[in-house]
Design a protein around this motif. Structure first.
Motif, PDB file in Angstrom:
ATOM      1  N   MET A 155      -6.920 -18.668 -36.343  1.00 19.84           N
ATOM      2  CA  MET A 155      -6.104 -19.199 -37.433  1.00 19.84           C
ATOM      3  C   MET A 155      -5.162 -20.331 -37.026  1.00 19.84           C
ATOM      4  O   MET A 155      -4.575 -20.994 -37.886  1.00 19.84           O
ATOM      5  CB  MET A 155      -5.278 -18.069 -38.060  1.00 19.84           C
ATOM      6  N   GLY A 156      -4.994 -20.586 -35.720  1.00 16.61           N
ATOM      7  CA  GLY A 156      -3.978 -21.534 -35.270  1.00 16.61           C
ATOM      8  C   GLY A 156      -4.071 -22.904 -35.915  1.00 16.61           C
ATOM      9  O   GLY A 156      -3.070 -23.474 -36.360  1.00 16.61           O
ATOM     10  N   ALA A 157      -5.276 -23.476 -35.976  1.00  9.48           N
ATOM     11  CA  ALA A 157      -5.447 -24.818 -36.528  1.00  9.48           C
ATOM     12  C   ALA A 157      -5.043 -24.876 -37.993  1.00  9.48           C
ATOM     13  O   ALA A 157      -4.439 -25.857 -38.454  1.00  9.48           O
ATOM     14  CB  ALA A 157      -6.903 -25.258 -36.364  1.00  9.48           C
ATOM     15  N   PHE A 158      -5.327 -23.823 -38.726  1.00  6.73           N
ATOM     16  CA  PHE A 158      -5.121 -23.845 -40.176  1.00  6.73           C
ATOM     17  C   PHE A 158      -3.667 -23.520 -40.541  1.00  6.73           C
ATOM     18  O   PHE A 158      -3.132 -24.036 -41.522  1.00  6.73           O
ATOM     19  CB  PHE A 158      -6.117 -22.895 -40.817  1.00  6.73           C
ATOM     20  N   VAL A 159      -3.038 -22.663 -39.726  1.00  5.32           N
ATOM     21  CA  VAL A 159      -1.603 -22.437 -39.901  1.00  5.32           C
ATOM     22  C   VAL A 159      -0.847 -23.734 -39.603  1.00  5.32           C
ATOM     23  O   VAL A 159       0.088 -24.118 -40.321  1.00  5.32           O
ATOM     24  CB  VAL A 159      -1.116 -21.300 -38.983  1.00  5.32           C
ATOM     25  N   GLN A 185       0.432 -12.215 -41.013  1.00 11.14           N
ATOM     26  CA  GLN A 185       1.061 -13.150 -41.915  1.00 11.14           C
ATOM     27  C   GLN A 185       1.612 -14.320 -41.119  1.00 11.14           C
ATOM     28  O   GLN A 185       1.809 -14.250 -39.917  1.00 11.14           O
ATOM     29  CB  GLN A 185       2.185 -12.467 -42.711  1.00 11.14           C
ATOM     30  N   MET A 186       1.826 -15.422 -41.822  1.00 10.63           N
ATOM     31  CA  MET A 186       2.219 -16.646 -41.158  1.00 10.63           C
ATOM     32  C   MET A 186       3.695 -16.633 -40.826  1.00 10.63           C
ATOM     33  O   MET A 186       4.524 -16.206 -41.623  1.00 10.63           O
ATOM     34  CB  MET A 186       1.882 -17.831 -42.078  1.00 10.63           C
ATOM     35  N   ASN A 187       4.000 -17.090 -39.602  1.00  9.06           N
ATOM     36  CA  ASN A 187       5.392 -17.213 -39.199  1.00  9.06           C
ATOM     37  C   ASN A 187       5.968 -18.519 -39.731  1.00  9.06           C
ATOM     38  O   ASN A 187       5.348 -19.573 -39.611  1.00  9.06           O
ATOM     39  CB  ASN A 187       5.496 -17.211 -37.663  1.00  9.06           C
ATOM     40  N   ALA A 238       1.302 -23.805 -48.694  1.00  9.25           N
ATOM     41  CA  ALA A 238       1.927 -23.669 -47.374  1.00  9.25           C
ATOM     42  C   ALA A 238       2.101 -22.215 -46.958  1.00  9.25           C
ATOM     43  O   ALA A 238       2.921 -21.907 -46.101  1.00  9.25           O
ATOM     44  CB  ALA A 238       3.279 -24.378 -47.356  1.00  9.25           C
ATOM     45  N   ASN A 239       1.310 -21.289 -47.554  1.00  9.84           N
ATOM     46  CA  ASN A 239       1.441 -19.889 -47.165  1.00  9.84           C
ATOM     47  C   ASN A 239       0.174 -19.394 -46.463  1.00  9.84           C
ATOM     48  O   ASN A 239      -0.793 -20.139 -46.298  1.00  9.84           O
ATOM     49  CB  ASN A 239       1.785 -19.012 -48.379  1.00  9.84           C
ATOM     50  N   TRP A 240       0.202 -18.129 -46.064  1.00  7.82           N
ATOM     51  CA  TRP A 240      -0.907 -17.548 -45.284  1.00  7.82           C
ATOM     52  C   TRP A 240      -2.228 -17.562 -46.058  1.00  7.82           C
ATOM     53  O   TRP A 240      -3.278 -17.896 -45.506  1.00  7.82           O
ATOM     54  CB  TRP A 240      -0.541 -16.118 -44.893  1.00  7.82           C
ATOM     55  N   THR A 241      -2.188 -17.263 -47.339  1.00  8.34           N
ATOM     56  CA  THR A 241      -3.406 -17.269 -48.152  1.00  8.34           C
ATOM     57  C   THR A 241      -4.048 -18.647 -48.173  1.00  8.34           C
ATOM     58  O   THR A 241      -5.281 -18.780 -48.095  1.00  8.34           O
ATOM     59  CB  THR A 241      -3.090 -16.819 -49.591  1.00  8.34           C
ATOM     60  N   ASP A 242      -3.218 -19.689 -48.253  1.00  9.13           N
ATOM     61  CA  ASP A 242      -3.739 -21.052 -48.246  1.00  9.13           C
ATOM     62  C   ASP A 242      -4.388 -21.383 -46.901  1.00  9.13           C
ATOM     63  O   ASP A 242      -5.405 -22.084 -46.847  1.00  9.13           O
ATOM     64  CB  ASP A 242      -2.619 -22.055 -48.539  1.00  9.13           C
ATOM     65  N   ALA A 243      -3.797 -20.878 -45.812  1.00  6.66           N
ATOM     66  CA  ALA A 243      -4.364 -21.112 -44.486  1.00  6.66           C
ATOM     67  C   ALA A 243      -5.728 -20.433 -44.343  1.00  6.66           C
ATOM     68  O   ALA A 243      -6.674 -21.017 -43.793  1.00  6.66           O
ATOM     69  CB  ALA A 243      -3.401 -20.619 -43.406  1.00  6.66           C
ATOM     70  N   VAL A 244      -5.850 -19.207 -44.849  1.00  7.52           N
ATOM     71  CA  VAL A 244      -7.125 -18.481 -44.791  1.00  7.52           C
ATOM     72  C   VAL A 244      -8.179 -19.192 -45.635  1.00  7.52           C
ATOM     73  O   VAL A 244      -9.341 -19.343 -45.223  1.00  7.52           O
ATOM     74  CB  VAL A 244      -6.931 -17.027 -45.262  1.00  7.52           C
TER      75      VAL A 244
END
Length: 583
Positions: A495-499, A580-582, A545-551
């Motif tokens: 997930m690093g790139a997308f976060v 969840q995203m920090n 800009a949240n975790w769902t958007d990153a996934v």
């Protein structure tokens, strides 16, 4: 039909039997729509049977993706390779001449009558690995026939009370299947067996046992019996053939011996042989030491030459010597060519690496360092004779920062990316590389960002640091799988790139690499010739800009890369990312 069964299995002959013996009047109203998987294995899978069975029973609800050719062996607890559920059988049509002479499975151009066809048995089960090797246990590239070796949690630890056979079975951590096969796009195609075991009706038949028993029959020359399997074009399965030498010539005596052979085989196996040929002395081929040449006798039978008068012994010896010398000579030349190429590539690499490392460490400006590395990468690709094909599906914006995400196949990927994409980026690399002096200095001078993969808290801090770098105008490059492996297939994305992308608001450009895994396989330092393709797709902007958007962004990028990488989807090989995203 009656109980709504979903899974069933049979050797190939069972499906062929349905085609021949099932009358249309007996299956009126048949419903096979609940059938999800029809495993076809335990003996060679016939492309013709697979095709005909699907065509005939389609009107009764049988779907093409239900037919599942599989591969297994007792040494791997029966199962080793299965196709992906929901995929129709893959039948590979290849040119006959290159395959018979050099073992190269070259795709046939058009629907040629003289082509060979093999059915894919899918990919190795999770946790299992398959490789194709030559006689020296050197791994072969895609579409090159060789010995199939495997390893995994289902593999046997050896044969019961048979130390010698166990020693022959193991090649380091790999086990020899006794089969010949080739790989293509991650799928395994079984071509033949090295062992002479005959598989008939889903059963293993050992020729030696039958040959000894038939040799005891009065009138049959003991030690001059060959039992083998031959392809039956009519039935699409393998038939059992017995060739036995005798000095008898009278018709009545030959009929008596024919009956005796049939009875002997039936008593041992519970089924009669398909063909019994009583031949004059010196018909069954042998080596100079008297050992049966079972495979050569089978070839003679298939060509219809069995029983013909042979040439003089001196001519046979000369021909046999030449026929064995030429393939060995070709094999030796090929091996020397491969060794020379590998040595040349490594010599070229080190000839470039030393001055490039010094220039990168000494040059004061990052732009100058990038110019040196890019020119060296392109020179390495060009001088190694590696065709590099670059497909731009969209232009890369050069006036703003972005996140580039790629699949990971080999140690060569970074060199290929630098040579193909005219953009100075900050690569994101694993923290372990900082522990190596040479790599640390080089990567530090190339503005590489390091992330911790195993410490969650440190990894989160690294992600925020990299995101801030992106907001300040730096383009970032991630190998989203985080690692690479020998087995072809696209692993789950980290997930690093997308976060980073959603935190910095940067668009993500999918970059697909294809071909480097074949050139330099994981766990091997032996480079091979090959073609590399790099496909640059249209940028995708994060929706929020949240975790769902990153996934959601991760899934979109991975889907795009999967379209062009030419490998199977291994998304389920590791548990999905949770958390969840920090912020």
């Amino acid at each position: 039909h009656r109980y709504g069964g979903t899974i069933s299995a049979s050797p190939n002959f069972g499906f062929e039997l349905c085609l021949k013996r099932v009358d249309e009047r007996d299956i009126s109203g048949l419903d096979l729509s609940s059938w999800r998987l029809a495993f076809n294995g335990a003996e060679p899978v016939s492309p013709l049977t697979v095709t005909k069975f699907t065509e005939r029973f389609r009107k009764y609800g049988f779907r093409a993706e239900t037919m599942a050719p599989v591969y297994g062996l007792a040494e791997s607890s029966v199962g080793l390779a299965f196709p992906l559920p929901g995929s129709a059988p893959l039948i590979d049509s290849i040119e006959r001449q290159p395959f018979m002479e050099h073992g190269k499975a070259v795709p046939a151009s058009g629907d040629e009558a003289h082509s060979l066809r093999f059915v894919s048995c899918g990919q190795p089960l999770a946790g299992h690995r398959i490789r194709i090797v030559d006689a020296n246990d050197s791994e072969l590239p895609d579409r090159q026939e060789g010995r199939l070796q495997f390893c995994g949690p289902s593999a046997t630890s050896g044969y019961y009370r048979n130390i010698e056979e166990t020693k022959l079975l193991f090649h380091g951590k790999w086990l020899d299947s006794g089969d010949l096969a080739y790989m293509a796009d991650g799928n395994v195609y079984i071509t033949s067996r090295i062992k002479d075991i005959i598989i008939r009706g889903g059963r293993n038949i050992y020729p030696h046992e039958l040959e000894e028993a038939i040799g005891e029959i009065k009138g049959i020359r003991k030690g001059c019996v060959a039992v083998f399997g031959a392809e039956d074009q009519a039935s699409g399965t393998e038939k059992l053939v017995v060739i036995a030498e005798t000095r008898k010539r009278e018709r009545e005596e030959l009929q008596h011996l024919h009956s005796a052979v049939n009875i002997c085989v039936t008593d041992l196996l519970g089924l009669p042989p398909d063909d019994v040929l009583l031949a004059p002395p010196q018909t069954v081929l042998k080596t100079s030491s008297g050992k049966l040449r079972r495979s050569a006798t089978r070839d003679l039978y298939a060509q219809g030459h069995m029983g013909r008068k042979g040439r003089a012994v001196w001519w046979q010896l000369v021909r046999m010597g030449l026929s064995g010398l030429l393939p060995q000579l070709r094999k030796g030349i090929k091996r020397m060519s491969e060794l020379f190429y590998a040595g040349y590539v490594w010599g070229l690499f080190y000839a470039l690496a030393v001055p490039v490392w010094l220039l990168v460490v000494l040059l004061p400006k990052l732009e100058w360092r990038w110019a040196v590395v890019r020119r060296a990468s392109r020179l390495l690709v060009r001088l190694s004779g590696t065709p590099l094909i670059i497909n731009y599906l969209a232009e890369i914006p050069t006036n703003r920062p972005m996140v580039l995400v790629s699949n990971h196949m080999s140690y060569l990927d970074a060199i290929v990316v630098i040579a193909a994409i005219p953009l100075n980026v900050s690569f994101v690399a694993k923290m372990e590389l900082k522990e190596r002096f040479v790599a640390r200095w080089f990567l530090f001078r190339m503005d590489v960002e390091f992330v911790e993969r195993f410490d969650v808290e440190q990894g989160a801090l690294g992600t925020r640091r990299i995101a801030r770098k992106g907001t300040k105008g730096s383009s970032l490059f991630f190998f989203a799988e985080g690692t690479f492996q020998r087995i072809p297939g696209l692993l789950p994305f980290r997930m690093g790139a997308f976060v980073t992308a959603v935190q910095s608001g940067l668009s993500v450009v999918p970059v697909t690499i294809r071909g480097t895994r074949h050139i330099l396989t994981s766990g091997s330092w032996f480079p091979r010739r090959g073609v590399v393709t790099v496909t640059v797709s249209r940028p995708i902007k994060p929706k929020g800009a949240n975790w769902t958007d990153a996934v959601e962004l991760r899934d979109a990028i991975r889907h795009e890369i999967l379209r062009y990488c030419g490998e199977t989807d291994l998304a389920d090989t590791r548990p999905p990312v949770r958390g969840q995203m920090n912020t």
